[in-house]
Write a protein that holds these residues in place. Structure first.
Motif, short mmCIF file in Angstrom:
data_model
loop_
_atom_site.label_atom_id
_atom_site.label_comp_id
_atom_site.label_asym_id
_atom_site.label_seq_id
_atom_site.Cartn_x
_atom_site.Cartn_y
_atom_site.Cartn_z
N ILE A 200 0.84 -1.20 0.00
CA ILE A 200 0.00 0.00 0.00
C ILE A 200 0.87 1.25 0.00
N SER A 201 1.91 1.19 0.83
CA SER A 201 2.83 2.31 0.92
C SER A 201 3.57 2.50 -0.40
N ALA A 202 3.96 1.38 -1.03
CA ALA A 202 4.66 1.47 -2.31
C ALA A 202 3.77 2.13 -3.35
N ALA A 203 2.49 1.75 -3.38
CA ALA A 203 1.57 2.35 -4.35
C ALA A 203 1.43 3.84 -4.10
N ALA A 204 1.43 4.23 -2.83
CA ALA A 204 1.29 5.65 -2.50
C ALA A 204 2.51 6.44 -2.97
N SER A 205 3.67 5.76 -3.07
CA SER A 205 4.87 6.44 -3.58
C SER A 205 4.89 6.47 -5.10
N GLY A 206 3.84 5.98 -5.73
CA GLY A 206 3.77 6.04 -7.19
C GLY A 206 4.34 4.81 -7.87
N ILE A 207 4.54 3.71 -7.12
CA ILE A 207 5.05 2.48 -7.74
C ILE A 207 3.87 1.63 -8.19
N HIS B 74 -1.18 4.35 -7.54
CA HIS B 74 0.13 4.76 -8.04
C HIS B 74 0.01 5.90 -9.05
N TYR B 91 9.25 0.90 5.43
CA TYR B 91 9.90 -0.28 4.86
C TYR B 91 10.94 -0.76 5.89
N THR B 106 8.92 8.16 -8.65
CA THR B 106 8.23 8.77 -9.79
C THR B 106 9.09 9.79 -10.51
#
Lengths: 329, 266
Positions: A200-207, B74, B91, B106
């Motif tokens: 979820i956090s990765a998606a929020a970073s635009g990944i 994303h 992380y 990004t």
């Protein structure tokens, strides 16, 4: 020495050329019989598989047990191309990589929905399905396997014995390791790690989580395909469905876990160690699986980051102590 | 200039209406506070905007001129909307610098093929990224811990790290979910300084969910109050503080003499 380090940091390519030269010299200096060359070639093949598995399992955190199925796809692509078209390694290797990448997509699709043990079961099903399909297909030589697969020839020189084949397997291994190294050191590797830690956090970073998960599966499948093709042409050039069972998969997993999950050299260290241990314990073949199972369990319990993480920790501690003494001065 | 605008934002989980027809407009360069009792829908509001949940039919969210109502998370992140989470979602098993560098994702300018070939250009760019991120880390005060594992940081440092990770993408809008929860008074002051600098130096627009009223009153330009999924008040901090509906939501209704007598008689 400092200058040398700086050069390697800026041009990692130089490091690999040095490694290539050293590894070229190793057999003629250290190896006393043909069996050691055989083992060295096998280590090279296993390194390719383990480096690929490290991408999807160690970096992207997707628990796949289907990697051996992809390895089989690579081998049988090469085997069938030889059997029906008479192609040699230089043609079957790229073909195997492309075909296996395609199967990698299929193996990766469940990861978009499933996680952890459920994904492991799904991919295990995939691998077994591939093996059984091969075993029962006349086209693939069924239970007879495919034999007498040709060895590559360069300038009229045939690489038809294990000690010569080492000079084919080793450069391919180095190229594969170089690719895995540069991918994992870039933003792609960081995106994989972010997905492993928190989606979820990765998606929020635009990944784009789905895209990168599939990418991890495709990349690692390409490695498995390359390794499979190299293995198929490995003298005496014989492949059989029994080489691609769950037992092989556990060996590959043991390599990645022991070497260090998510460590850039993890798969490579593990592949070297496990291949050698596998060979030493050959007389105790009844207990081999038992030993590898225990290795995985004990590594996870006492050394969760494997040998690679252990070495890393040593260097970080050393740097930390050095910095502390400098600060005191 | 309106940066974020929601119209009739709705989200129901089964029978529970978590967000009920909320209209909000956040202008560029503003620090907007969102307050409200637990369970009033603040975090759900963040999750709807950042794409973690899909809003119900009829909702409309506009960000920087784009319709982001049903965009995946994303894509929204790539448009320049960064956020932190109440439970951090750090992380854990990555170094501090890698945590921040993955927030840069990004903005990475090289392609995948270039990365595979591993040319020198890439290493130079990676070094640039690293230097920039080190600057960012020293801005929040974590530069000394760059090589450490994120799981080795203390609670307060972790909050700063997720903040740095969110800023790394150079967002237009930064949404902070309880950035000061669990911080000591000294660290809260430090955080407030950082938040104000983010607005003044980096020109960010911020939306902050916070329970520590000091943070909201001292940093925010405007405050929106949620209760049971509805917007019950909006305005400057001073105005909101004296709003009857807000006091009611937090402390309950004031009783008149008759009601008090009845309640005590039982």
């Amino acid at each position: 020495m400092e200058k040398f380090k700086e050069i390697i940091r800026q041009y990692p390519f130089v490091g690999f050329i040095i490694a290539f030269l050293v590894l070229m010299a190793v057999p003629s200096i250290f190896f006393t019989d043909i069996y050691q060359s055989h083992l060295a070639s096998l280590i090279c093949i296993n390194i390719i598989v383990a480096a690929g598995l490290n991408i999807v399992k160690g970096y992207c955190g997707q628990v796949t047990v289907g990697h051996v199925g992809l390895y089989a796809v690579g081998s049988y692509t090469a085997g069938c191309m030889f059997m029906y078209l008479g192609s040699d390694l230089w043609l079957t290797l790229p073909a195997a990589i492309i075909v296996t990448a395609f199967f990698g997509v299929i193996m990766g699709v469940p990861s978009l929905r499933l996680e952890g043990p459920y994904l492991a079961l799904a991919t295990l099903g995939g691998a077994e399905a591939i093996r059984l399909f091969i075993e029962n297909g006349e086209f693939f030589g069924s239970t007879y396997g495919i034999s007498n697969i040709s060895q590559p020839v360069i300038f009229g020189m045939a690489f038809d014995t294990p000690d010569k084949y080492y000079y084919i397997a080793m450069p391919i291994m180095l190229i594969a390791v170089y690719f895995s190294f540069s991918v994992l050191k870039s933003s792609v590797g960081r995106a994989f790690m972010a997905i492993r830690e928190d989606q979820i956090s990765a998606a929020a970073s635009g990944i784009n989580v789905k895209k990168y998960k599939l990418l991890a599966f495709i990349l690692s499948a390409m490695f498995a395909g390359a390794a499979g093709a190299v293995y198929a042409h490995f003298p005496p050039g014989y492949i059989h469905p029994n080489n691609y069972t769950v037992i092989e998969m556990i060996t590959f997993l043991a390599m990645v876990v022991l070497g260090g999950l998510g460590h850039i050299w993890g798969g490579i260290i593990g592949a070297v160690v496990i291949t050698i241990v596998y060979d030493i314990t050959r007389p105790l073949y009844q207990y081999q699986l038992f030993i590898f199972g225990l290795t995985i369990v004990f590594t996870i319990l006492f050394m969760p980051k494997g040998i690679g993480g252990f070495i890393d920790k040593y260097f970080i501690d050393k740097r930390f102590k050095k910095k502390k003494t400098e600060d005191k001065k | 200039m309106i940066l974020l605008k929601t119209t009739k934002l709705m989200k129901a989980f089964g029978g529970l209406i978590a967000i009920n027809k909320i209209d909000i407009e956040v202008p560029r360069g503003e620090i907007r506070g969102i307050i409200g009792p637990n369970g009033s829908g603040k975090s759900t509001f963040f999750n709807l905007i950042s794409g973690v949940y899909d809003p119900d039919l009829g909702s409309y969210i506009e960000f920087d001129g784009h319709d982001i109502t049903n965009e995946p998370a994303h894509e929204i992140g790539a448009l320049g909307l960064a956020r932190t989470f109440q439970l951090l979602r750090l992380y854990q098993d990555m170094s501090v610098i890698n945590n921040v560098m993955s927030g840069y994702h990004t903005r990475v300018s090289y392609s995948f093929t270039e990365a595979v070939l591993g040319r020198k250009k890439i290493w130079d760019k990676e070094k640039e990224i690293k230097d920039e991120m080190m600057e960012l880390l020293s801005f929040v005060g974590l530069a000394d811990f760059a090589e450490m594992n994120a799981s080795e940081l203390s609670g307060g440092q972790r909050r700063l790290l997720v903040l740095a990770r969110a800023i790394a993408s150079k967002p237009k809008l930064l949404m902070l979910d309880e950035p000061a929860a669990g911080l000591s008074p000294h660290n809260v002051d430090n955080l407030m300084k950082i938040i104000i600098q983010l607005k003044d130096k980096f020109g960010l627009t911020l939306i902050i969910i916070e329970h520590i009223l000091k943070v909201v009153m001292d940093t925010c330009d405007a405050v929106t109050v949620f209760d049971h999924g509805q917007k019950i008040a909006e305005g400057t901090p001073a105005k909101v503080k004296d709003d009857n509906a807000v006091i009611e939501a937090y402390l309950g209704k004031k009783m008149n003499d008759d009601e008090m007598r009845k309640a005590l008689a039982v």
